[in-house]
Design an enzyme around this catalytic site. Structure first.
Site, short mmCIF file in Angstrom:
data_model
loop_
_atom_site.label_atom_id
_atom_site.label_comp_id
_atom_site.label_asym_id
_atom_site.label_seq_id
_atom_site.Cartn_x
_atom_site.Cartn_y
_atom_site.Cartn_z
N ASP A 59 6.43 2.64 -2.86
CA ASP A 59 7.45 1.82 -3.50
C ASP A 59 6.86 0.59 -4.20
OD1 ASP A 59 9.41 3.57 -2.47
OD2 ASP A 59 9.38 2.50 -0.57
N GLY A 87 0.81 -1.21 0.00
CA GLY A 87 0.00 0.00 0.00
C GLY A 87 0.84 1.26 0.00
N GLY A 88 2.16 1.10 0.00
CA GLY A 88 3.06 2.24 -0.04
C GLY A 88 3.46 2.64 -1.44
N CYS A 93 11.36 -11.13 9.29
CA CYS A 93 10.14 -11.21 8.49
C CYS A 93 10.47 -11.40 7.01
CB CYS A 93 9.31 -9.94 8.69
SG CYS A 93 7.71 -9.95 7.83
N CYS A 146 5.37 -3.32 13.10
CA CYS A 146 3.94 -3.30 12.79
C CYS A 146 3.07 -3.88 13.89
CB CYS A 146 3.67 -4.03 11.47
SG CYS A 146 4.17 -5.76 11.47
#
Length: 378
Positions: free
Chosen positions: A13, A10-11, A123, A219
């Site tokens: 990049d 959703g960013g 992650c 997050c």
């Protein structure tokens, strides 16, 4: 033309990465990895859409009440879906609740063991470039792509991982743990651009994310200090972590309410007034002591790292390297030696003493701009 699974956060990049891949003629499948705490309303929409087509591997469903700039909030999911719709590419949510629980457990365990974890690097290793490849295999995709600022370069017929062109945004440090056999299937479309250019592209395409801030926080720590999260997650172990704050010479200068609230190199919020700057130089979980000292006490001439992941043959790991020991740090020169009979452990002797070598952090090894591999500081 190749079929590519693209992680869409959703960013700006990953959104521009989708455009670049489409522009190159590829078939793109956008996926949003639900592994943080987010709005259940958005999750339900994603579930309905995902259930009608491609398989769902897994997501976390809970209510994120604040507005921290993490990497998997409700608004991020909505932005990713909107961008995918605008570009006309399929978009699916991957539910990774069970997988992400491993990240959270590692995070808590490291702090309660006196180490400083790096969940974002883990992650990438376990989920983004782990389970995401499983998903790609399930939909017969040839490649996996993300919006990381790093580059895949083919030199002499070998795919190599290199620093991103924009040194201010380089994220290659966080990718050292990727399995070597997956380099041939990795694509990093934005790594050859500088960040301002990526924002310009997003603005020109009216994506609605051109001015969006970069994700900078863990997050799953949605509010308060990380130690609050650790105590809530494991109240039994964290109930017995209070202890003394002592100087390097052993003088008791204060008390603390849990060593999990401290990290090596920390200067602020030590809970003691020393009249001059003091830093955390060591955490002793066995004695529950937090040891502080002046800045020069932080300097280390060498480090030992384990759990190494090499992106070259062990025999090709160079002796003279640059090593980066924190996400926002600069690589420093040193000499590397693999442990005899155990290439999963190595030592680095710095050319000049290095500050705040924190156990639990990644030590990433470079040969020029190329990522050779790395390990975890012991």
């Amino acid at each position: 033309m190749a079929r590519i699974v693209l992680a869409m956060s959703g960013g700006v990049d990953s959104s521009v990465a989708a455009h670049l891949l489409l522009d190159a003629g590829h078939e793109v499948i956008g996926v949003f990895m639900r592994h943080g705490e987010e709005s259940s309303a958005v999750c339900k929409v994603d579930d309905q859409a995902a259930a009608t087509s491609l398989p769902v591997l897994g997501g976390m469903a809970s209510g994120r009440a604040d507005h921290k700039q993490g990497c998997c909030t409700a608004s991020d999911a909505a932005d990713a879906r909107r961008v995918a719709s605008k570009m006309g590419i399929p978009f699916y949510a991957l539910d990774l609740t069970e997988d992400f629980g491993r990240i959270v457990d590692y995070f808590v365990d490291d702090y309660l063991s006196g180490r400083t974890p790096n969940p974002c690097v883990r992650c990438n290793q376990w989920i983004k470039f782990g389970r995401l490849f499983d998903y790609a295999d399930g939909v017969n995709a040839e490649f996996v792509a993300t919006g990381h600022y790093a580059r895949m370069l083919n030199i002499g017929g070998v795919n190599q991982l290199h620093r991103g062109l924009d040194s201010n945004k380089d994220q290659s440090y966080a990718l050292f743990g990727i399995r070597r056999d997956r380099l041939d299937r990795m694509l990093l479309p934005v790594g050859g651009f500088e960040k301002p250019r990526i924002r310009e592209i997003a603005e020109s395409l009216m994506m609605g994310v051109a001015g969006k801030k970069d994700s900078q926080e863990i997050c799953f720590v949605t509010q308060g200090h990380h130690s609050d999260f650790v105590r809530a997650r494991d109240p039994q172990r964290s109930s017995d972590t209070d202890g003394e704050i002592v100087t390097a010479e052993g003088k008791v200068v204060g008390q603390h309410h849990g060593f999990e609230a401290f990290t090596v190199g920390q200067r602020k919020k030590l809970g003691v007034a020393m009249g001059e700057p003091y830093f955390v130089i060591r955490i002793e979980p066995d004695t529950r002591r937090v040891v502080i000292g002046k800045k020069e006490a932080l300097a280390k001439e060498s480090l030992v790292a384990g759990e190494a992941n090499w992106l070259v043959d062990a025999a090709d790991v160079p002796e003279r390297v640059s090593v980066q020991i924190r996400y926002n740090g600069a690589p420093v020169p040193g000499s590397l030696a693999l442990m005899p009979d155990d290439p999963s452990r190595f030592t680095v002797r710095f050319d000049e003493p290095e500050l705040a070598v924190a156990p639990g952090q990644a030590a990433v090894v470079y040969d020029g701009t190329r990522v050779i591999g790395g390990g975890w500081i012991e």
